[in-house]
Design an enzyme around this catalytic site. Structure first.
Site, PDB file in Angstrom:
ATOM      1  N   HIS A 143       0.810  -1.213   0.000  1.00 39.60           N
ATOM      2  CA  HIS A 143       0.000   0.000   0.000  1.00 39.60           C
ATOM      3  C   HIS A 143       0.849   1.272   0.000  1.00 39.60           C
ATOM      4  O   HIS A 143       1.906   1.348   0.627  1.00 39.60           O
ATOM      5  CB  HIS A 143      -0.933   0.017   1.225  1.00 39.60           C
ATOM      6  CG  HIS A 143      -0.184   0.099   2.524  1.00 39.60           C
ATOM      7  ND1 HIS A 143       0.187   1.298   3.094  1.00 39.60           N
ATOM      8  CD2 HIS A 143       0.259  -0.870   3.358  1.00 39.60           C
ATOM      9  CE1 HIS A 143       0.824   1.068   4.225  1.00 39.60           C
ATOM     10  NE2 HIS A 143       0.890  -0.245   4.408  1.00 39.60           N
ATOM     11  N   HIS A 152      12.302  -2.188 -12.459  1.00 37.34           N
ATOM     12  CA  HIS A 152      12.057  -3.629 -12.400  1.00 37.34           C
ATOM     13  C   HIS A 152      12.032  -4.071 -10.942  1.00 37.34           C
ATOM     14  O   HIS A 152      13.011  -3.902 -10.218  1.00 37.34           O
ATOM     15  CB  HIS A 152      13.154  -4.395 -13.149  1.00 37.34           C
ATOM     16  CG  HIS A 152      12.960  -5.879 -13.159  1.00 37.34           C
ATOM     17  ND1 HIS A 152      13.971  -6.759 -13.452  1.00 37.34           N
ATOM     18  CD2 HIS A 152      11.856  -6.652 -12.907  1.00 37.34           C
ATOM     19  CE1 HIS A 152      13.507  -8.002 -13.400  1.00 37.34           C
ATOM     20  NE2 HIS A 152      12.238  -7.961 -13.057  1.00 37.34           N
TER      21      HIS A 152
END
Length: 210
Positions: A143, A152
């Protein structure tokens, strides 16, 4: 609308599988090696080089970035992936979000153009994932994380709540970036590292508890 996967490497196989999991069968894969024309990747034919796409109307085809990266201590290895995306995006070609059917993406998460979430990946509420970002197999973006363009997050890596990752960074396989930590643009986090302190832009966080 047809989908074409760019670059017939190993990551292309994963992208194709993600598309197929959603019932989307790519029309073709491109590769700059002319000797590979007629071969297939994941059951999808290699039809020619990237330049063939330039003969197609940008409104008639969508593209998926099949180029992965191999990071080192001093280089994220993401320049090629970034350049490939940038070249075609600048010409008006669209890169849709690619998410495997097994990925879990919160309803209020925001994913930029060309973002990819591979099998088992998790994007939690209020997370923001930039353009051309790769959230690889079983990686977790918790979150309120913000992940910059062209980054990446490698297989099994975990970004805990509120982590900020700058553009073009590489978070190595199995790494854990702890709550609220900032990883600067172009930084590299080694596979398996536990990162408890901020990483400066272009910096390196190694194994152990950094």
């Amino acid at each position: 609308m047809s989908v074409i996967v760019l670059c017939a490497g190993g990551h292309a196989k994963v992208v194709i599988d993600a598309l197929l999991s959603r019932g989307i069968r790519p029309a073709a894969v491109t590769d700059r090696d002319a000797a590979r024309i007629g071969e297939s990747v994941g059951g999808i034919p290699i039809t020619g080089p990237d330049e063939d796409i330039l003969r197609m109307d940008a409104t008639s085809v969508e593209l998926a970035n099949g180029l992965g990266n191999r990071a080192s201590r001093s280089d994220s290895g993401l320049a090629g992936r970034r350049a490939l995306f940038g070249r075609f995006a600048a010409l008006g070609y669209r890169f849709p979000v690619v998410a495997h059917a097994s990925a879990v993406i919160a309803s209020d998460a925001v994913l930029g153009d060309g973002a990819q979430v591979m099998a088992g990946g998790v994007i939690q509420p209020a997370a923001r994932v930039g353009r051309n970002v790769l959230v690889n197999t079983r990686a977790v973006v918790e979150h309120d994380c913000v992940v910059g363009d062209h980054t990446h997050v490698a297989p099994g890596a975990i970004l805990c709540g509120g982590v900020s990752v700058g553009e073009g960074a590489h978070i190595g396989a199995g790494a854990v970036v702890l709550v609220g930590v900032s990883v600067g643009a172009g930084a590299i986090v080694a596979a398996g590292a536990v990162v408890a302190r901020n990483v400066e832009p272009g910096g390196f966080a190694g194994g152990g508890r950094d």
